[in-house]
Write a protein that holds these residues in place. Sequence first.
Motif, PDB file in Angstrom:
ATOM      1  N   ALA A  13     -26.332  -3.799  23.469  1.00  0.00           N
ATOM      2  CA  ALA A  13     -26.412  -2.773  24.527  1.00  0.00           C
ATOM      3  C   ALA A  13     -27.739  -2.341  25.003  1.00  0.00           C
ATOM      4  CB  ALA A  13     -25.264  -2.065  24.863  1.00  0.00           C
ATOM      5  N   ALA A  14     -28.645  -2.010  23.877  1.00  0.00           N
ATOM      6  CA  ALA A  14     -30.327  -1.904  23.833  1.00  0.00           C
ATOM      7  C   ALA A  14     -30.346  -3.036  24.594  1.00  0.00           C
ATOM      8  CB  ALA A  14     -30.286  -0.645  22.650  1.00  0.00           C
ATOM      9  N   ALA A  15     -30.186  -4.202  23.535  1.00  0.00           N
ATOM     10  CA  ALA A  15     -31.877  -5.157  24.132  1.00  0.00           C
ATOM     11  C   ALA A  15     -30.943  -5.961  25.667  1.00  0.00           C
ATOM     12  CB  ALA A  15     -31.070  -6.035  23.046  1.00  0.00           C
ATOM     13  N   THR A  16     -30.071  -5.773  25.629  1.00  0.00           N
ATOM     14  CA  THR A  16     -29.119  -6.875  26.887  1.00  0.00           C
ATOM     15  C   THR A  16     -29.316  -5.436  27.996  1.00  0.00           C
ATOM     16  OG1 THR A  16     -27.328  -7.136  25.720  1.00  0.00           O
ATOM     17  CG2 THR A  16     -27.284  -7.565  28.244  1.00  0.00           C
ATOM     18  N   LEU A  17     -29.047  -4.633  27.713  1.00  0.00           N
ATOM     19  CA  LEU A  17     -29.412  -3.317  29.364  1.00  0.00           C
ATOM     20  C   LEU A  17     -31.148  -3.010  29.233  1.00  0.00           C
ATOM     21  CD1 LEU A  17     -27.086  -0.904  28.495  1.00  0.00           C
ATOM     22  CD2 LEU A  17     -27.453  -3.017  30.093  1.00  0.00           C
ATOM     23  N   ALA A  18     -32.055  -3.440  28.467  1.00  0.00           N
ATOM     24  CA  ALA A  18     -33.977  -3.397  27.799  1.00  0.00           C
ATOM     25  C   ALA A  18     -34.140  -4.584  29.362  1.00  0.00           C
ATOM     26  CB  ALA A  18     -33.613  -2.733  26.900  1.00  0.00           C
ATOM     27  N   ALA A  61     -23.590  -2.628  15.554  1.00  0.00           N
ATOM     28  CA  ALA A  61     -23.600  -3.735  16.862  1.00  0.00           C
ATOM     29  C   ALA A  61     -23.829  -3.687  17.816  1.00  0.00           C
ATOM     30  CB  ALA A  61     -23.079  -5.395  15.823  1.00  0.00           C
ATOM     31  N   LEU A  62     -22.818  -2.957  18.528  1.00  0.00           N
ATOM     32  CA  LEU A  62     -22.515  -2.891  20.238  1.00  0.00           C
ATOM     33  C   LEU A  62     -23.768  -2.221  20.454  1.00  0.00           C
ATOM     34  CD1 LEU A  62     -18.663  -2.094  20.451  1.00  0.00           C
ATOM     35  CD2 LEU A  62     -20.164  -4.119  21.648  1.00  0.00           C
ATOM     36  N   LEU A  63     -24.070  -0.957  19.528  1.00  0.00           N
ATOM     37  CA  LEU A  63     -25.034  -0.164  20.947  1.00  0.00           C
ATOM     38  C   LEU A  63     -26.480  -1.085  20.304  1.00  0.00           C
ATOM     39  CD1 LEU A  63     -24.008   3.361  18.836  1.00  0.00           C
ATOM     40  CD2 LEU A  63     -24.217   2.723  21.064  1.00  0.00           C
ATOM     41  N   ALA A  97     -20.618  -7.824  25.008  1.00  0.00           N
ATOM     42  CA  ALA A  97     -20.145  -8.436  23.827  1.00  0.00           C
ATOM     43  C   ALA A  97     -20.566  -8.972  23.738  1.00  0.00           C
ATOM     44  CB  ALA A  97     -18.362  -7.739  24.724  1.00  0.00           C
ATOM     45  N   ALA A  98     -20.529 -10.137  23.765  1.00  0.00           N
ATOM     46  CA  ALA A  98     -21.452 -11.596  23.498  1.00  0.00           C
ATOM     47  C   ALA A  98     -22.594 -11.921  23.043  1.00  0.00           C
ATOM     48  CB  ALA A  98     -21.116 -12.474  25.146  1.00  0.00           C
ATOM     49  N   ALA A  99     -22.874 -10.373  22.691  1.00  0.00           N
ATOM     50  CA  ALA A  99     -24.627 -10.039  22.576  1.00  0.00           C
ATOM     51  C   ALA A  99     -24.690  -9.634  21.116  1.00  0.00           C
ATOM     52  CB  ALA A  99     -25.463  -9.618  23.003  1.00  0.00           C
ATOM     53  N   ALA A 100     -23.351  -8.562  21.178  1.00  0.00           N
ATOM     54  CA  ALA A 100     -22.903  -8.337  19.702  1.00  0.00           C
ATOM     55  C   ALA A 100     -22.105  -9.517  19.146  1.00  0.00           C
ATOM     56  CB  ALA A 100     -22.188  -6.982  20.055  1.00  0.00           C
ATOM     57  N   GLY A 101     -21.518 -10.483  19.637  1.00  0.00           N
ATOM     58  CA  GLY A 101     -20.137 -11.456  18.881  1.00  0.00           C
ATOM     59  C   GLY A 101     -19.637 -10.851  19.015  1.00  0.00           C
ATOM     60  N   LEU A 102     -19.119  -9.971  20.177  1.00  0.00           N
ATOM     61  CA  LEU A 102     -17.567  -9.079  20.010  1.00  0.00           C
ATOM     62  C   LEU A 102     -16.857 -10.060  21.085  1.00  0.00           C
ATOM     63  CD1 LEU A 102     -17.843  -5.680  18.564  1.00  0.00           C
ATOM     64  CD2 LEU A 102     -16.902  -7.929  17.452  1.00  0.00           C
TER      65      LEU A 102
END
Length: 222
Positions: free
Chosen positions: A27-32, A22-24, A43-48
Amino acid sequence: MPSVISAAPRAPRRDAAENREALLTAAAATLAEAPDAPLEAIAAAAGLTRRAVYGHFAGRDELVLALIARGTARLNAVASTVEHPRPPVAIALLGSRLWGAVEHVRLLAGMALAEPYVEHVAAALSPVRERLVSLVELGAADGSLRTDIHPALLARLIEESALAVLLESGRTALSDAEGRRLVMLAVLGTAGLGWREAGALIEGSPELAEPGSASEPAEEHA
């Protein structure tokens, strides 16, 4: 003395493995979208929580490097599958298959411009670039591609033309079929084919049919 059972490495718990994935993915979506996004946003995007991230990665850099490794492995695997006796078809096929991994491409494009990952991304993607250079050299040798530009430079220009379409797809609502065709037209045009010639090549080559058609098996996505 520990038993064989107690000494054996334990498989990660299911929830831990899922959280890492979920983190990966997050991260892919957020950093893109924002290559400089902080760890808290990922972390927030992954719900963590930020604290939960440290159970999987030592910090943001380690997370980003893991993501780069996953993305470059995917693209290198794509490039390794491209085989065709006609260089223009092989180059169009490479563009088509990179379109199938467009999310990885968008992410790595952002990372390729962000310090301190520039050299890391370039080195990790060398198999893709070496494959493209070899295809351009074959096309120059048999006269099917332009010969007025050095193969290494032409390969880089072809790469940039494909990247332009792939990045544009993030800003424009391109359908899968339209985006795939535009990538192929872009790389073939840069390689020296006229737009009518490139269109005819795409239409007349079963290998360049859309994935899932009778001519080409559907591509598996990692």
